[in-house]
Write a protein that holds these residues in place. Structure first.
Motif, PDB file in Angstrom:
ATOM      1  N   LYS A  38      -6.038  -8.951  -6.779  1.00 36.05           N
ATOM      2  CA  LYS A  38      -4.992  -9.594  -7.248  1.00 36.05           C
ATOM      3  C   LYS A  38      -3.611  -8.803  -5.883  1.00 36.05           C
ATOM      4  O   LYS A  38      -3.966  -8.173  -5.334  1.00 36.05           O
ATOM      5  N   GLN A  39      -3.143 -10.384  -5.999  1.00 39.46           N
ATOM      6  CA  GLN A  39      -1.813 -10.090  -4.620  1.00 39.46           C
ATOM      7  C   GLN A  39      -0.857  -9.748  -5.573  1.00 39.46           C
ATOM      8  O   GLN A  39      -0.345 -10.354  -6.683  1.00 39.46           O
ATOM      9  N   PRO A  40       0.216  -8.536  -4.861  1.00 39.71           N
ATOM     10  CA  PRO A  40       1.408  -8.161  -6.156  1.00 39.71           C
ATOM     11  C   PRO A  40       2.559  -9.756  -5.983  1.00 39.71           C
ATOM     12  O   PRO A  40       2.174 -10.794  -5.124  1.00 39.71           O
ATOM     13  N   GLU A  41       2.783 -10.490  -6.927  1.00 41.62           N
ATOM     14  CA  GLU A  41       3.587 -11.199  -6.888  1.00 41.62           C
ATOM     15  C   GLU A  41       4.935 -10.682  -7.182  1.00 41.62           C
ATOM     16  O   GLU A  41       6.641 -11.637  -7.340  1.00 41.62           O
ATOM     17  N   SER A  42       6.120  -9.402  -7.598  1.00 43.11           N
ATOM     18  CA  SER A  42       7.090  -8.791  -7.760  1.00 43.11           C
ATOM     19  C   SER A  42       7.136  -7.659  -6.745  1.00 43.11           C
ATOM     20  O   SER A  42       6.364  -6.845  -6.437  1.00 43.11           O
ATOM     21  N   ASP A  43       8.317  -7.376  -6.584  1.00 42.68           N
ATOM     22  CA  ASP A  43       8.573  -6.031  -5.966  1.00 42.68           C
ATOM     23  C   ASP A  43       8.382  -4.433  -7.127  1.00 42.68           C
ATOM     24  O   ASP A  43       7.594  -4.271  -5.518  1.00 42.68           O
ATOM     25  N   GLN A  44       7.936  -4.693  -7.751  1.00 33.93           N
ATOM     26  CA  GLN A  44       7.209  -3.583  -8.139  1.00 33.93           C
ATOM     27  C   GLN A  44       5.824  -3.757  -7.920  1.00 33.93           C
ATOM     28  O   GLN A  44       5.429  -2.542  -8.338  1.00 33.93           O
ATOM     29  N   GLN A  45       5.318  -4.998  -8.204  1.00 38.40           N
ATOM     30  CA  GLN A  45       3.806  -5.133  -7.543  1.00 38.40           C
ATOM     31  C   GLN A  45       3.319  -4.875  -6.272  1.00 38.40           C
ATOM     32  O   GLN A  45       2.134  -3.476  -5.901  1.00 38.40           O
ATOM     33  N   ILE A  46       4.347  -5.000  -5.513  1.00 36.12           N
ATOM     34  CA  ILE A  46       4.541  -4.912  -3.783  1.00 36.12           C
ATOM     35  C   ILE A  46       4.428  -3.169  -4.665  1.00 36.12           C
ATOM     36  O   ILE A  46       3.809  -2.235  -2.953  1.00 36.12           O
ATOM     37  N   GLU A  47       5.583  -2.417  -4.898  1.00 40.59           N
ATOM     38  CA  GLU A  47       5.744  -1.273  -5.123  1.00 40.59           C
ATOM     39  C   GLU A  47       4.179  -0.662  -5.318  1.00 40.59           C
ATOM     40  O   GLU A  47       3.808   0.951  -4.190  1.00 40.59           O
ATOM     41  N   LEU A  48       3.671  -1.119  -5.984  1.00 43.11           N
ATOM     42  CA  LEU A  48       2.048  -0.181  -6.343  1.00 43.11           C
ATOM     43  C   LEU A  48       1.417  -0.357  -5.565  1.00 43.11           C
ATOM     44  O   LEU A  48       0.555   0.967  -5.284  1.00 43.11           O
ATOM     45  N   CYS A  49       1.374  -1.463  -5.095  1.00 43.69           N
ATOM     46  CA  CYS A  49       0.242  -1.681  -2.957  1.00 43.69           C
ATOM     47  C   CYS A  49       0.554  -0.971  -2.974  1.00 43.69           C
ATOM     48  O   CYS A  49      -0.431  -0.564  -1.461  1.00 43.69           O
ATOM     49  N   GLU A  50       2.045  -0.921  -2.525  1.00 42.21           N
ATOM     50  CA  GLU A  50       2.609  -0.272  -0.931  1.00 42.21           C
ATOM     51  C   GLU A  50       1.803   1.423  -1.362  1.00 42.21           C
ATOM     52  O   GLU A  50       1.583   2.018  -0.431  1.00 42.21           O
ATOM     53  N   MET A  51       1.760   2.076  -2.504  1.00 41.49           N
ATOM     54  CA  MET A  51       1.197   3.502  -3.236  1.00 41.49           C
ATOM     55  C   MET A  51      -0.674   3.267  -2.296  1.00 41.49           C
ATOM     56  O   MET A  51      -1.032   4.758  -2.032  1.00 41.49           O
ATOM     57  N   ALA A  52      -1.435   2.728  -2.689  1.00 39.57           N
ATOM     58  CA  ALA A  52      -2.380   2.637  -2.849  1.00 39.57           C
ATOM     59  C   ALA A  52      -2.812   2.531  -1.197  1.00 39.57           C
ATOM     60  O   ALA A  52      -3.839   2.912  -0.570  1.00 39.57           O
ATOM     61  N   LEU A  53      -2.483   1.583  -0.609  1.00 41.37           N
ATOM     62  CA  LEU A  53      -2.116   1.475   0.494  1.00 41.37           C
ATOM     63  C   LEU A  53      -2.083   3.032   1.296  1.00 41.37           C
ATOM     64  O   LEU A  53      -2.398   3.202   2.350  1.00 41.37           O
ATOM     65  N   GLU A  54      -0.714   3.731   0.728  1.00 47.50           N
ATOM     66  CA  GLU A  54      -0.760   4.640   1.931  1.00 47.50           C
ATOM     67  C   GLU A  54      -1.253   5.899   1.377  1.00 47.50           C
ATOM     68  O   GLU A  54      -1.162   7.239   1.901  1.00 47.50           O
ATOM     69  N   SER A  55      -2.215   5.602   0.296  1.00 47.07           N
ATOM     70  CA  SER A  55      -3.555   6.859  -0.791  1.00 47.07           C
ATOM     71  C   SER A  55      -4.947   6.253   0.551  1.00 47.07           C
ATOM     72  O   SER A  55      -6.127   7.474   0.387  1.00 47.07           O
ATOM     73  N   CYS A  56      -5.268   5.368   1.485  1.00 49.73           N
ATOM     74  CA  CYS A  56      -6.009   5.133   1.643  1.00 49.73           C
ATOM     75  C   CYS A  56      -6.104   6.178   2.751  1.00 49.73           C
ATOM     76  O   CYS A  56      -5.715   6.353   3.930  1.00 49.73           O
ATOM     77  N   PRO A  57      -7.451   6.722   2.384  1.00 52.10           N
ATOM     78  CA  PRO A  57      -7.778   8.046   3.685  1.00 52.10           C
ATOM     79  C   PRO A  57      -7.680   7.604   5.941  1.00 52.10           C
ATOM     80  O   PRO A  57      -7.534   7.962   6.278  1.00 52.10           O
ATOM     81  N   VAL A  58      -8.059   6.045   5.703  1.00 49.95           N
ATOM     82  CA  VAL A  58      -8.834   5.474   6.699  1.00 49.95           C
ATOM     83  C   VAL A  58      -8.028   4.575   7.112  1.00 49.95           C
ATOM     84  O   VAL A  58      -9.192   3.531   8.205  1.00 49.95           O
ATOM     85  N   GLU A  59      -6.543   4.179   6.590  1.00 48.87           N
ATOM     86  CA  GLU A  59      -6.067   3.609   7.091  1.00 48.87           C
ATOM     87  C   GLU A  59      -6.552   1.646   6.770  1.00 48.87           C
ATOM     88  O   GLU A  59      -6.656   1.480   7.670  1.00 48.87           O
ATOM     89  N   ALA A  60      -7.316   1.712   5.656  1.00 52.37           N
ATOM     90  CA  ALA A  60      -8.119   0.035   6.123  1.00 52.37           C
ATOM     91  C   ALA A  60      -7.471  -1.099   4.774  1.00 52.37           C
ATOM     92  O   ALA A  60      -8.165  -2.093   5.046  1.00 52.37           O
ATOM     93  N   ILE A  61      -6.771  -0.558   4.625  1.00 53.74           N
ATOM     94  CA  ILE A  61      -5.300  -1.584   3.490  1.00 53.74           C
ATOM     95  C   ILE A  61      -4.718  -1.850   4.548  1.00 53.74           C
ATOM     96  O   ILE A  61      -3.757  -0.760   5.621  1.00 53.74           O
ATOM     97  N   SER A  62      -4.433  -2.317   4.720  1.00 55.21           N
ATOM     98  CA  SER A  62      -2.774  -3.184   5.731  1.00 55.21           C
ATOM     99  C   SER A  62      -2.312  -4.458   4.556  1.00 55.21           C
ATOM    100  O   SER A  62      -2.950  -5.362   3.775  1.00 55.21           O
ATOM    101  N   SER A  63      -1.301  -4.539   5.351  1.00 57.45           N
ATOM    102  CA  SER A  63      -0.391  -6.136   4.799  1.00 57.45           C
ATOM    103  C   SER A  63       0.352  -6.343   6.018  1.00 57.45           C
ATOM    104  O   SER A  63       0.577  -6.762   6.915  1.00 57.45           O
TER     105      SER A  63
END
Ligand code: SF4
Length: 66
Positions: A38-63
């Motif tokens: 699911k794609q984020p639909e609010s700033d708060q949801q973007i923040e959660l996705c951003e945390m997931a992106l930063e948690s990735c050890p191999v930088e496989a997530i992009s935005s």
């Protein structure tokens, strides 16, 4: 601002993004990689996705800003 997230083929299925943001990232057990359920639909949801992106050890997530 809206952002769209993607997981690329570098994913090693470590589960970190799924733990960090389970409403937005899921694991494809058969193919052995995570995907954006699911794609984020609010700033708060973007923040959660951003945390997931930063948690990735191999930088496989992009935005991208859409
Ligand atoms: S955190 Fe990165 S490597 Fe781990 S499952 Fe998510 S996308 Fe894959």
């Amino acid at each position: 601002m809206r952002k769209k997230y993607t997981v690329d083929e570098n994913c090693i299925a470590c589960d970190a993004c799924v733990v960090e943001a389970p409403n937005f990232f899921s694991m494809n057990e058969e193919e052995g990689h995570a995907f954006v359920s699911k794609q984020p639909e609010s700033d708060q949801q973007i923040e959660l996705c951003e945390m997931a992106l930063e948690s990735c050890p191999v930088e496989a997530i992009s935005s991208e800003i859409i």
